[in-house]
Design an enzyme around this catalytic site. Structure first.
Site, PDB file in Angstrom:
ATOM      1  N   LYS A   1       3.593   0.827  11.585  1.00 47.73           N
ATOM      2  CA  LYS A   1       3.525   2.145  10.951  1.00 47.73           C
ATOM      3  C   LYS A   1       2.981   3.192  11.928  1.00 47.73           C
ATOM      4  O   LYS A   1       3.517   4.306  12.050  1.00 47.73           O
ATOM      5  CB  LYS A   1       2.627   2.046   9.719  1.00 47.73           C
ATOM      6  CG  LYS A   1       2.692   3.207   8.768  1.00 47.73           C
ATOM      7  CD  LYS A   1       1.763   2.975   7.585  1.00 47.73           C
ATOM      8  CE  LYS A   1       2.117   1.719   6.832  1.00 47.73           C
ATOM      9  NZ  LYS A   1       1.229   1.452   5.687  1.00 47.73           N
TER      10      LYS A   1
ATOM     11  N   ARG B   1       5.222 -13.555   9.409  1.00 46.86           N
ATOM     12  CA  ARG B   1       5.914 -12.277   9.229  1.00 46.86           C
ATOM     13  C   ARG B   1       7.334 -12.374   9.771  1.00 46.86           C
ATOM     14  O   ARG B   1       7.664 -13.237  10.580  1.00 46.86           O
ATOM     15  CB  ARG B   1       5.179 -11.174   9.999  1.00 46.86           C
ATOM     16  CG  ARG B   1       3.798 -10.882   9.497  1.00 46.86           C
ATOM     17  CD  ARG B   1       3.077  -9.938  10.441  1.00 46.86           C
ATOM     18  NE  ARG B   1       3.768  -8.676  10.605  1.00 46.86           N
ATOM     19  CZ  ARG B   1       3.458  -7.765  11.519  1.00 46.86           C
ATOM     20  NH1 ARG B   1       2.467  -7.986  12.363  1.00 46.86           N
ATOM     21  NH2 ARG B   1       4.111  -6.631  11.592  1.00 46.86           N
TER      22      ARG B   1
ATOM     23  N   GLU C   1       0.863  -1.182   0.000  1.00 46.78           N
ATOM     24  CA  GLU C   1       0.000   0.000   0.000  1.00 46.78           C
ATOM     25  C   GLU C   1       0.905   1.240   0.000  1.00 46.78           C
ATOM     26  O   GLU C   1       1.795   1.345   0.842  1.00 46.78           O
ATOM     27  CB  GLU C   1      -0.889   0.012   1.236  1.00 46.78           C
ATOM     28  CG  GLU C   1      -1.839  -1.165   1.327  1.00 46.78           C
ATOM     29  CD  GLU C   1      -2.633  -1.146   2.625  1.00 46.78           C
ATOM     30  OE1 GLU C   1      -3.317  -0.126   2.882  1.00 46.78           O
ATOM     31  OE2 GLU C   1      -2.556  -2.116   3.388  1.00 46.78           O
TER      32      GLU C   1
END
Length: 778
Positions: free
Chosen positions: A503, A493, A267
């Site tokens: 983030k 992950r 994104e």
């Protein structure tokens, strides 16, 4: 355990399948689904508990219950069961062939072609021991030279494969008996030539960079061996098929040429971090290892959060890590096509316009945790024409933000929240970076992601474990529209100790002044790692080492440090720098004795060349290399202990020291002698003459606690000593013209990288990683 089974099931297990011992019955009773399958298959085969089956038939039926692909239709399963009962399928080889027949895309979910099936499965083929022996003899004749040379050390696998190629329905036992017989006839009994001689293993040579890269590519093949073959989507667990699946897969194979197709879909609303490096490493790496292609696709469906700089930053980092996208695409490239899909979904009565608020939808889904009663939206069954009209009005901007959304009509009774009528479109009167103001409705991630994967013919949709629940909605939407459905695979992950990757939390660190920006070298964003001096090879190597797993693990920061240290040791030129310098004046230095010293850039690599340093009357050493008095364990400079200068071959003897008002040594007066066997000192230290003033920034872990990134009070764990600045450092002149980003090993200190904050007369260097600790350094 077996006592808990109903009598009907128990009778089938004992009489049909000959499971008579308590252990056999207890083991199978632990698997209720297996018991149900066994009972069902016996009924289909026409074998009742009152008519015990032949033992061989029972064995094959039992094996069949676990081998046959569950996704195949009942008619196919029933057909095979009857073939077993009738004695057409007599062994496991024929059973394997039967299963493979129905797994083939040409036969899957289609009426059985009896002639083709029986030919593929060897029905009616009887192979005698004599026939097997003759085939083995033929193979031995073909391989005679090799077998005579290797004798009883000859590998059996190639021989067995050659026999199977000539006689596929030969059983294993007679093959091995014939091989043993032929070996004895050809070679005679074993003798001294067949004794195993232990050979001392030679040291493996150091691998070239090309060999390391080749091994990394091979690692993907092993690590992701569970991935399906291209076009065999229907064989994966959880994949949902429809009457159109096989035709769509054939079209997919035609359009892709059978190649692996992956995508990296970030994104563009933030900066990539080291976790994204693993996603890139897997998507690009798996495609490359299989001669496939990988797209870079920007998932740009949230106009409020996206900026041009993020698009550029992502592309820069993808290229920096050495990846080459087959094509760069954007979800926004498909906005019109996605809109058409939404219209089609409404027409199929699988989507509707809803006017509920977010709070009302949350309540409808059972509250905050979804544990309450779930109810359907009052708008769920509105007329299709009405939803079509309002959805078109939404596109025209006639409805306000929050007044209407498009939801998918899924399954509110399903236990998976991803099936609770997810949002497909919402209204946002926001300017989009690429499409401007052309749209005021934007598709959601759940709607966009799987459809874009389908549009781009992605064969393997690879994502992290948090999307496991979303797999069911991914498949639902593709099948609801009758379009090609990729397979979603999940992996864990990449988590690191002592750092922040979130983030939201990085933004908080920036806002509150704990770090300066996204590229602050204390962070583990990719721009930060690049600025600090970490190499793409080191980051990719860490991803290779971590591998592809589904288990959540947190990797120690030392693993990453080790990877970059190994890389920089080979490529970083050496220089000498002093973090806290002390001036040394040589009292007996003669001006005509000035000389140049050649210093190797990389000591073990002659091709890397040398750089030249001047030896002069005034030089500088590091404060850590001086004490007033030495003890028996101290090896460096002191008033009562000499020291050698690295590369120059001279020995310094302290004569006097000058101190400031704080009693700190500011200058040492020393004399020197050329190095001899008699005056050889205990140690040699680094030094600089005619140095360049510089700033050196020393970085440490960002979080003191190993794993408190997820804690609410993570700011309390921020390490106040994560950055220490040495503003008065000195470095030798060899680094003067180095461009920003150049990496060095500052001898006896660590690996450093020139920072963008550098000026023409004052360079700045960031500590990448320290040298390996030397326990004996005193």
């Amino acid at each position: 355990m077996a006592d808990s089974l109903p009598k009907e099931q128990l009778d089938v297990l004992t009489n049909v399948y000959h499971l008579t011992t308590k252990k056999q019955l207890s083991d199978v009773a632990k698997k209720p689904k297996t018991v149900e399958k066994l009972v069902d298959i016996s009924k289909v085969a026409g074998i009742s508990a009152g008519t015990p089956a032949d033992k061989n038939v029972a064995t094959i039926l039992y094996a069949f219950s676990s081998k046959f692909p569950e996704k195949n239709r009942t008619e196919s399963r029933d057909y095979v069961a009857k073939c077993i009962a009738e004695g057409k399928i007599k062994n496991t080889m024929q059973l394997e062939a039967a299963c493979e027949y129905f797994e083939d895309i040409e036969n899957f979910d289609k009426p059985v072609d009896q002639s083709k099936f029986e030919k593929n499965c060897g029905v009616g083929v009887e192979v005698t021991d004599e026939q097997v022996e003759q085939v083995v003899k033929d193979v031995f004749a073909d391989m005679k030279e090799k077998i005579e040379a290797e004798r009883y050390r000859t590998e059996m696998k190639p021989i067995i494969s050659a026999v199977k190629a000539k006689q596929p329905w030969a059983a294993g036992k007679p093959i091995m008996q014939s091989i043993d017989k032929c070996m004895l006839e050809l070679l005679g009994p074993k003798d001294d030539r067949d004794k195993v001689v232990k050979v001392k293993k030679e040291k493996k040579p150091v691998k070239t960079e090309q060999a390391v890269e080749a091994d990394s590519a091979k690692d993907y093949v092993g690590a992701v061996a569970m991935f399906h073959k291209v076009g065999e989507n229907y064989k994966t667990q959880g994949y949902v098929t429809t009457p159109h699946t096989m035709d769509l897969l054939k079209q997919h194979l035609k359009e892709t040429g059978g190649k692996v197709v992956t995508r990296f879909p970030p994104e563009p609303n933030g900066i990539l971090h080291i976790g994204h490096a693993k996603a890139m490493n897997l998507n690009f790496g798996y495609a490359k290892a299989n001669d496939g292609i990988c797209y870079l696709r920007y998932d740009d469906t949230n106009p409020e959060a996206e900026e041009d700089r993020y698009f550029k930053g992502i592309r820069d980092m993808v290229e920096w890590l050495g990846h080459e996208p087959y094509k760069v695409t954007h979800s926004s490239d498909y906005f019109e096509r996605l809109y058409d899909c939404a219209i089609e979904l409404i027409k199929r009565d699988k989507a509707y316009v809803d006017h509920q608020t977010a709070e009302q939808i949350k309540a409808e889904r059972g509250g905050e945790k979804g544990e309450g009663e779930r109810t359907e939206s009052p708008y769920r069954n509105r007329p299709i024409a009405e939803s079509l009209r309002i959805f078109e009005e939404m596109r025209q901007g006639l409805w306000a933000e929050g007044s209407a959304i498009l939801r998918m009509k899924m399954d509110m009774k399903n236990g998976n929240p991803q099936m609770w009528d997810l949002i497909a479109y919402r209204i946002k009167f926001s300017h989009h970076v690429r499409t401007g103001n052309a749209w005021c409705i934007y598709p959601s991630y759940d709607f966009t992601h799987c459809l874009c994967d389908s549009f781009e013919n992605i064969s393997h949709s690879l994502c992290t474990m948090e999307f496991t629940q979303a797999r069911v909605s991914y498949y639902w939407l593709c099948n609801a529209l009758d379009i090609y459905c990729p397979v979603q695979w999940e992996y864990s992950r990449l988590n690191l100790t002592n750092t922040i990757l979130s983030k939201r939390k990085v933004l908080k660190l920036i806002a509150e002044g704990y770090v300066n920006d996204w590229d602050d070298p204390r962070l583990h964003t990719l721009p930060a790692l690049k600025r600090r001096g970490f190499t793409p090879k080191a980051i990719n190597r860490l991803c290779d080492q971590v591998g592809i797993t589904v288990n959540t693990t947190t990797i120690a920061m030392a693993r990453l440090d080790g990877c970059v240290r190994d890389d920089l040791n080979v490529i970083a030129p050496r220089a000498m720098a002093l973090l806290d310098p002390i001036k040394v004046t040589i009292s007996n230095f003669k001006e005509d004795k000035k000389d140049a010293v050649d210093v190797p850039n990389i000591p073990f690599n002659e091709s890397a060349g040398n750089h030249t340093l001047q030896f002069d009357k005034v030089l500088y050493i590091d404060r850590d290399d001086y004490r007033d008095a030495a003890d028996k364990n101290y090896r460096r400079f002191a008033q009562d202990q000499s020291i050698g200068l690295k590369y120059r071959g001279v020995v310094l003897f302290c004569e006097d020291v000058t101190r400031n008002s704080a009693n700190e040594v500011t200058e040492i007066t020393a004399c020197y002698e050329e190095l001899t066997k008699e005056n050889k000192p205990k140690a040699f230290i680094h030094w600089v003459c005619n140095p360049i003033p510089c700033e050196i920034r020393l970085y440490d872990i960002l979080l003191r606690d190993d794993g408190d990134e997820d804690g609410k009070n993570f700011l309390k764990n921020v390490n106040s000593q994560s950055l220490i600045v040495k503003p008065n450092a000195l470095v030798d002149p060899s680094v003067r013209d180095a461009p920003v980003g150049t990496q060095y090993q500052f001898e006896r200190v660590g690996y450093f990288c020139k920072d963008p904050d550098s000026t023409a007369d004052r360079p700045v260097f960031n500590l990448t990683v320290s040298l390996k600790e030397d326990a004996g350094k005193v």
